[in-house]
Design a protein around this motif. Structure first.
Motif, PDB file in Angstrom:
ATOM      1  N   VAL A   8      12.343  19.712 -16.458  1.00  0.00           N
ATOM      2  CA  VAL A   8      13.453  19.011 -17.092  1.00  0.00           C
ATOM      3  C   VAL A   8      14.691  19.061 -16.198  1.00  0.00           C
ATOM      4  CG1 VAL A   8      14.929  18.862 -19.126  1.00  0.00           C
ATOM      5  CG2 VAL A   8      12.534  19.515 -19.381  1.00  0.00           C
ATOM      6  N   SER A  10      23.525  10.878 -19.295  1.00  0.00           N
ATOM      7  CA  SER A  10      22.899   9.902 -20.180  1.00  0.00           C
ATOM      8  C   SER A  10      21.831  10.584 -21.029  1.00  0.00           C
ATOM      9  CB  SER A  10      22.290   8.763 -19.362  1.00  0.00           C
ATOM     10  OG  SER A  10      21.448   9.311 -18.381  1.00  0.00           O
ATOM     11  N   SER A  11      21.388   9.884 -22.064  1.00  0.00           N
ATOM     12  CA  SER A  11      20.404  10.457 -22.989  1.00  0.00           C
ATOM     13  C   SER A  11      19.110  10.784 -22.260  1.00  0.00           C
ATOM     14  CB  SER A  11      20.110   9.468 -24.112  1.00  0.00           C
ATOM     15  OG  SER A  11      21.195   9.422 -24.994  1.00  0.00           O
ATOM     16  N   GLY A  12      18.544  11.922 -22.566  1.00  0.00           N
ATOM     17  CA  GLY A  12      17.251  12.291 -22.000  1.00  0.00           C
ATOM     18  C   GLY A  12      17.344  12.978 -20.653  1.00  0.00           C
ATOM     19  N   CYS A  13      18.573  13.222 -20.143  1.00  0.00           N
ATOM     20  CA  CYS A  13      18.676  13.810 -18.811  1.00  0.00           C
ATOM     21  C   CYS A  13      18.544  15.324 -18.851  1.00  0.00           C
ATOM     22  CB  CYS A  13      19.961  13.387 -18.124  1.00  0.00           C
ATOM     23  SG  CYS A  13      21.431  14.217 -18.729  1.00  0.00           S
ATOM     24  N   GLY A  14      18.423  15.905 -20.036  1.00  0.00           N
ATOM     25  CA  GLY A  14      18.154  17.340 -20.110  1.00  0.00           C
ATOM     26  C   GLY A  14      19.328  18.183 -20.561  1.00  0.00           C
ATOM     27  N   LYS A  15      20.378  17.543 -21.094  1.00  0.00           N
ATOM     28  CA  LYS A  15      21.572  18.296 -21.496  1.00  0.00           C
ATOM     29  C   LYS A  15      21.267  19.296 -22.612  1.00  0.00           C
ATOM     30  CE  LYS A  15      23.803  14.600 -22.767  1.00  0.00           C
ATOM     31  NZ  LYS A  15      22.752  13.586 -22.546  1.00  0.00           N
ATOM     32  N   SER A  16      20.570  18.823 -23.644  1.00  0.00           N
ATOM     33  CA  SER A  16      20.290  19.716 -24.781  1.00  0.00           C
ATOM     34  C   SER A  16      19.405  20.875 -24.351  1.00  0.00           C
ATOM     35  CB  SER A  16      19.604  18.945 -25.908  1.00  0.00           C
ATOM     36  OG  SER A  16      20.475  17.958 -26.415  1.00  0.00           O
ATOM     37  N   THR A  17      18.448  20.581 -23.492  1.00  0.00           N
ATOM     38  CA  THR A  17      17.559  21.642 -23.015  1.00  0.00           C
ATOM     39  C   THR A  17      18.361  22.680 -22.231  1.00  0.00           C
ATOM     40  OG1 THR A  17      15.873  19.933 -22.828  1.00  0.00           O
ATOM     41  CG2 THR A  17      15.390  22.047 -21.816  1.00  0.00           C
ATOM     42  N   HIS A  70       8.829  21.946 -19.374  1.00  0.00           N
ATOM     43  CA  HIS A  70       7.939  21.955 -20.537  1.00  0.00           C
ATOM     44  C   HIS A  70       6.523  22.009 -20.012  1.00  0.00           C
ATOM     45  CE1 HIS A  70      10.706  21.412 -23.788  1.00  0.00           C
ATOM     46  NE2 HIS A  70      11.312  20.435 -23.168  1.00  0.00           N
ATOM     47  N   ILE A  93       4.329  18.884 -19.195  1.00  0.00           N
ATOM     48  CA  ILE A  93       5.105  17.643 -19.239  1.00  0.00           C
ATOM     49  C   ILE A  93       5.933  17.478 -17.977  1.00  0.00           C
ATOM     50  CG2 ILE A  93       6.935  16.410 -20.445  1.00  0.00           C
ATOM     51  CD1 ILE A  93       5.826  17.595 -23.027  1.00  0.00           C
TER      52      ILE A  93
HETATM   53  N1  LIG Z   1      10.083  20.017 -27.190  1.00  0.00           N
HETATM   54  C1  LIG Z   1       9.906  19.176 -26.144  1.00  0.00           C
HETATM   55  N2  LIG Z   1       8.672  19.004 -25.624  1.00  0.00           N
HETATM   56  C2  LIG Z   1       8.487  18.164 -24.583  1.00  0.00           C
HETATM   57  N3  LIG Z   1       9.459  17.471 -23.993  1.00  0.00           N
HETATM   58  C3  LIG Z   1      10.703  17.605 -24.459  1.00  0.00           C
HETATM   59  C4  LIG Z   1      11.005  18.462 -25.570  1.00  0.00           C
HETATM   60  N4  LIG Z   1      12.319  18.389 -25.809  1.00  0.00           N
HETATM   61  C5  LIG Z   1      12.820  17.521 -24.895  1.00  0.00           C
HETATM   62  N5  LIG Z   1      11.871  17.062 -24.084  1.00  0.00           N
HETATM   63  C6  LIG Z   1      12.052  16.134 -22.953  1.00  0.00           C
HETATM   64  O1  LIG Z   1      12.939  16.743 -22.061  1.00  0.00           O
HETATM   65  C7  LIG Z   1      13.858  15.792 -21.552  1.00  0.00           C
HETATM   66  C8  LIG Z   1      15.276  16.240 -21.813  1.00  0.00           C
HETATM   67  O2  LIG Z   1      15.540  16.222 -23.204  1.00  0.00           O
HETATM   68  P1  LIG Z   1      16.963  16.659 -23.776  1.00  0.00           P
HETATM   69  O3  LIG Z   1      17.299  17.972 -23.194  1.00  0.00           O
HETATM   70  O4  LIG Z   1      16.895  16.563 -25.226  1.00  0.00           O
HETATM   71  O5  LIG Z   1      17.915  15.528 -23.174  1.00  0.00           O
HETATM   72  P2  LIG Z   1      19.384  15.105 -23.651  1.00  0.00           P
HETATM   73  O6  LIG Z   1      19.923  16.135 -24.559  1.00  0.00           O
HETATM   74  O7  LIG Z   1      20.170  14.981 -22.368  1.00  0.00           O
HETATM   75  O8  LIG Z   1      19.269  13.766 -24.298  1.00  0.00           O
HETATM   76  C9  LIG Z   1      13.542  14.461 -22.200  1.00  0.00           C
HETATM   77  O9  LIG Z   1      12.803  13.683 -21.288  1.00  0.00           O
HETATM   78  C10 LIG Z   1      12.705  14.835 -23.404  1.00  0.00           C
HETATM   79  O10 LIG Z   1      11.751  13.835 -23.648  1.00  0.00           O
END
Ligand SMILES: Nc1ncnc2c1ncn2[C@@H]1O[C@H](COP(=O)(O)OP(=O)(O)O)[C@@H](O)[C@H]1O
Ligand SMILES: [Mg+2]
Lengths: 266, 248
Positions: A36, A55-62, A30, A33
């Motif tokens: 990821v 775990s939550s926040g590790c970047g899976k969704s991204t 990002h 930031i």
């Molecule tokens: N749109 C965004 N802008 C900035 N940071 C983001 C955004 N989306 C997610 N993040 C950050 O990227 C990291 C990974 O997020 P995410 O992929 O949602 O993790 P997960 O799905 O594993 O919980 C997190 O630290 C989150 O704070």
């Protein structure tokens, strides 16, 4: 019903060309930031169910968004059916944590929603209807075609979201924590349903989850994601037939191995 | 249930009594005021309702409401969508919109007549100018509140911009647009009467001035009642439209 004939789940290793999705050395940041994830390589074979666990926040969704073509990686390449992926592929479909049905459309129109866009392979009236009917039937919502989303329970709405994805007859289904908003009983039903329908539809699945048991019950292969920036740390093959609860000892052993790796990584 | 019906009726009755008392007291000061009394007004209203004149004025006024609302929708919805979608556009226009919104549309009246000439055009302009803000702002709020997953879904289907707008954004914000329409109708109805007092020769606003010039004060009071009743009905219609959409 135009659903493909029932096929056994294929767990045998397949040649590289059998990969529906192949990602090489992906990284994503990002702006301003930070990174990821980086150095992520993975592949998903046809009809394979892969769980991406972390775990939550590790970047899976991204990572899922990059693999689905919804976001572009800073580095690396995603190939879908052996072609570079620049935008979401017509033979892929998504399910999110929230059903996100469109409240102004009846159930049948929600399920058919993914079938009539300019960049999709068009299907005419009869074929479209057949796909919608087959998908509704598969998730146990036949007969509810005329209901509006507001009239469905949370579990039913998530079944409808699954049907919307199935109607596209995807080669690969991306699911981002699709059951984590459901109660435990409904979640267990949905996990069994997912395995059943993707086998019948011959679809591969990338299931993002933070639930070890969900990964163990559903996946053919589990990828553990962690670290900062995120990487794929380890992977396990779950070589057990469905339903998995018939093999508690094997599951427990694998569960302990994964927990150990998790503790090691953090 | 009975109370739901009785209480509003009691309120209306109390208002009518106050009205009668006020008119009676005023008649002691200026005899002409007896024409404002409820009974005289009622008689005038009966006559007007049975004639054709009043209905022609009502019909014209309602047409103007429709035209004004239509213009406001045609301008307000696209501008609202743009405001909701583009942070840059929103930042560039928000002060301007908040500024323009606070100017009473009637203050444009002399300029509108000068530029657009006498007749319907300046009235349309004033009504549309009054109605565009609630529609624009509610549309923008609706876009801002769209479920991000709907947009993600549209993107995952490689929807074109046009498809995204027509199949996700517009239906997704319809409830908000209808809220804007309801507020707009209220404002239009209030602006309509004074707007019709200049440069036109028909409509409810014109009818009020004409009644004054004819010294037909009972007609004037009757027209006020008609304006209130029609406004009530318009608002009711807009409300039930909103409710029906949400029910679906
Ligand atoms: N749109 C965004 N802008 C900035 N940071 C983001 C955004 N989306 C997610 N993040 C950050 O990227 C990291 C990974 O997020 P995410 O992929 O949602 O993790 P997960 O799905 O594993 O919980 C997190 O630290 C989150 O704070
Ligand atoms: Mg996530």
């Amino acid at each position: 019903m135009n659903a493909p004939a029932v096929a056994p789940s294929v767990l045998a290793p397949a040649p590289a060309s059998e990969a529906v999705l192949a990602a090489r050395d992906l990284s994503f940041a990002h702006p301003g930031i930070g990174t990821v994830f980086e150095g992520v390589s993975l592949s998903i074979r046809r009809r394979e169910i892969v769980a991406l666990l972390g775990s939550s926040g590790c970047g899976k969704s991204t990572l899922l968004r990059v693999l689905a073509g919804l976001a572009q990686p800073a580095h690396g390449e995603v190939r879908f059916l052996d072609a570079p992926l620049a935008e979401p592929h017509p033979r892929s479909a998504l399910v999110f944590q929230q059903p996100s049905l469109l409240p102004w459309l009846k159930l049948a129109d929600n399920v058919g929603f993914g079938l009539d866009f300019a960049h999709q392979p068009r299907s005419d009236g009869a074929a479209r209807q057949a796909r919608v009917a087959a998908a509704l039937e598969a998730v146990g919502l036949a007969g509810r075609e005329a209901a509006y989303p507001a009239q469905l329970s949370g579990g039913m709405a998530q079944r409808a979201a699954l049907a919307r994805a199935l109607a596209r007859e995807p080669e690969l289904l991306f699911a981002d924590e699709p059951f984590s908003a459901l109660d435990a009983i409904t979640r267990a039903e949905m996990q069994a349903l997912l395995v059943d329908v993707v086998h019948r539809w011959h679809s591969a699945v990338l299931l993002v989850t933070h639930d070890i048991d969900e990964a163990l019950l559903v996946a053919d292969r589990i990828l553990l994601m962690g670290g900062s920036p995120g990487r794929v740390l380890r992977e396990w093959t779950v070589d057990l037939p469905h339903p998995r609860d018939a093999h508690p000892e094997a599951l427990t052993a694998l569960r302990l191995a994964i927990l150990g790796a998790l503790r090691h990584s953090s | 249930m009975v109370l739901n019906l009785l209480l509003p009726l009691a309120g209306l009755l109390a208002a009518a009594l106050l009205w009668a008392a006020g008119a009676g007291w005023l008649a002691g000061v200026t005899p002409v005021a007896s024409a404002f009394a409820p009974l005289a007004t009622g008689e005038a209203l009966l006559q007007l309702v049975h004639g054709r004149d009043l209905w022609e004025h009502v019909w014209l006024s309602l047409q103007r409401v429709a035209v004004g609302l239509l213009i406001a929708l045609v301008l307000g919805v696209p501008l609202g969508v743009l405001t909701g979608l583009s942070a840059g556009f929103s930042r560039a226009t928000t002060p301007l919109f908040q500024f323009a919104r606070m100017i009473s549309p009637l203050s444009w009246m002399p300029i509108a007549v000068m530029v657009l000439g006498v007749g319907d055009a300046p009235v349309y302009f004033l009504l549309a100018f009054a109605a565009v803000w609630p529609i624009l702002l509610n549309t923008a709020a609706g876009v801002a509140q769209l479920d991000p997953n709907w947009l993600l879904l549209a993107r995952s289907l490689s929807a074109t911009r046009r498809e995204t707008i027509l199949r996700v954004i517009l239906p997704g914000i319809t409830a908000h647009i209808l809220t804007g329409v309801r507020l707009a109708i209220g404002i239009i109805w209030i602006v309509l009467v004074p707007a019709e007092m200049l440069g036109v020769s028909a409509g409810l606003g014109y009818f009020i001035l004409d009644a004054r010039d004819r010294l037909a004060y009972s007609d004037l009071m009757a027209a006020i009642l008609v304006i209130g009743a029609l406004g009530y009905l318009l608002d009711h219609a807009a409300r039930s439209l909103h409710r029906r959409w949400l029910h679906a």
